[in-house]
Design a protein around this motif. Structure first.
Motif, PDB file in Angstrom:
ATOM      1  N   SER A 211       0.644  -1.317   0.069  1.00 27.85           N
ATOM      2  CA  SER A 211      -0.008   0.079   0.036  1.00 27.85           C
ATOM      3  C   SER A 211       0.898   1.274  -0.117  1.00 27.85           C
ATOM      4  O   SER A 211       0.095   2.307  -0.256  1.00 27.85           O
ATOM      5  N   GLU A 212       2.139   1.124   0.313  1.00 23.40           N
ATOM      6  CA  GLU A 212       3.097   2.348   0.218  1.00 23.40           C
ATOM      7  C   GLU A 212       3.645   2.490  -1.195  1.00 23.40           C
ATOM      8  O   GLU A 212       4.576   3.601  -1.086  1.00 23.40           O
ATOM      9  N   ILE A 213       3.746   1.701  -1.928  1.00 24.05           N
ATOM     10  CA  ILE A 213       4.490   1.882  -3.198  1.00 24.05           C
ATOM     11  C   ILE A 213       4.010   3.181  -4.063  1.00 24.05           C
ATOM     12  O   ILE A 213       3.113   3.307  -3.911  1.00 24.05           O
ATOM     13  N   GLU A 214       5.061   3.777  -4.203  1.00 22.47           N
ATOM     14  CA  GLU A 214       4.733   5.078  -5.165  1.00 22.47           C
ATOM     15  C   GLU A 214       5.222   4.803  -6.548  1.00 22.47           C
ATOM     16  O   GLU A 214       6.320   4.251  -6.974  1.00 22.47           O
ATOM     17  N   ILE A 215       4.787   5.407  -7.614  1.00 24.49           N
ATOM     18  CA  ILE A 215       4.966   5.306  -8.899  1.00 24.49           C
ATOM     19  C   ILE A 215       5.205   6.620  -9.407  1.00 24.49           C
ATOM     20  O   ILE A 215       4.334   7.434  -9.452  1.00 24.49           O
TER      21      ILE A 215
END
Length: 327
Positions: A211-215
């Motif tokens: 849920s913390e992954i940034e793109i």
């Protein structure tokens, strides 16, 4: 294989009574598997020689392989042949006493940007150093002795450094050598259970990290793991570093960055992984290096972390403009 070089290496091994085998700091599966595997082969082949595996740090993740290397006094290195495995540069060798050896042999599969040693066997198109050790055994199998433990250690490094035989560096020869090792009775079910079973804390950590992954705009996926997060989930450095693999199946994302705060709180370890895109040049810009699609680096502030992300995004944008066929 560079037969001439390996012939020289085998002759050196025959000549020396004392051999010290070494690897890089923060050892991974390839470093542990190749050093432990080669140590076992040489001990089985030459029981009268003094063969030690010297390592100042260890891998808890791979402790299931049994007793690992230790630390030794300076006298252990004197008049010895030193063999350094899976270590691209001198500064990454875990124990600095290596300079006390009479001669040094480097065996590695990273790009040879900073050569060292008296004899160097480097094949940067190999999936792993474990593949090279397996090939070394295959060439001289009439002289060398393989054991089940040696085969298991080497196979472990082969599996982990090739992404379970998924990376581009895997060739037909890789699989043939894997088959050769399996013939020595490796317990695959036991091995894979030890490598890939996860604790509940690890699963909860994975759930939160997803849920913390940034793109970025062009598809660079990244995560930042703080020391506080590691403490909250009871994770060691190896377990925290594995979070880079969480991002490898995101469509449209070809570069993945895992930023892991080091225990000293003064620096941030970076694991760079990619599909198709070359990232080792980017790693070299940020105090690191490695393979084309699997590298490591270090940054010393969040501003430097942001700069690396921006550079990775620009590199990915350029790749997507000029190439097709990516997912």
């Amino acid at each position: 294989m560079a037969e001439q070089i390996t012939d020289i290496i085998l002759e050196k091994i025959k000549v020396y009574k004392k051999i010290v085998i070494m690897r890089h700091s923060r050892p991974d599966g390839d470093a542990v598997g190749s050093t432990k595997g080669l140590t076992e082969i040489l001990r089985a082949t030459y029981p009268d020689k003094d063969i030690i595996l010297a390592a100042d740090d260890h891998s808890g993740y791979l402790s299931f392989l049994g007793e690992d290397g230790g630390t030794y006094p300076d006298d252990a290195y004197k008049n010895a042949l030193g063999i350094v495995l899976d270590t691209a540069t001198e500064d990454r060798i875990s124990n600095k006493q290596f300079r006390l050896c009479r001669e040094i042999i480097k065996i590695d599969h990273h790009i040879d940007v900073k050569p060292y040693g008296d004899i160097s066997w480097v094949e940067d198109d190999r999936s792993s150093v474990c593949e090279m050790i397996a090939a070394f055994y295959e060439r001289y199998q009439n002289e060398l002795k393989m054991t089940e433990l040696a085969a298991t250690c080497i196979y472990t490094g082969l599996v982990t450094d090739s992404g379970r035989f998924r990376f581009e560096s895997v060739k037909g020869r890789t699989m043939r050598l894997a088959g050769l090792l399996l013939d020595f009775g490796i317990d695959l079910e036991w091995l894979y259970a030890n490598l890939y079973m996860e604790s509940m804390d690890e699963l909860r950590f994975k759930g939160e990290m997803l849920s913390e992954i940034e793109i970025t705009e062009n598809g660079v996926a990244y995560l930042y793991i703080t020391n506080e997060m590691k403490r909250a989930y009871g994770l060691n450095e190896e377990q925290a570093s594995e979070c880079v693999s969480f991002m490898s199946t995101i469509k449209g994302s070809l570069i993945w960055l895992a930023f892991i705060e080091n225990a000293d709180g003064q620096s941030i370890r970076v694991r760079l992984r990619s599909r198709f895109v070359t990232v080792n040049g980017l790693a070299e810009k940020y105090h690191g290096g490695g393979h084309a699609c699997a590298s490591g680096a270090t940054v010393y502030s969040e501003d430097e972390m942001d700069a690396l992300i921006d550079d990775a995004d620009a590199a990915l944008a350029d790749y997507k403009r000029n190439n097709g066929g990516w997912l």
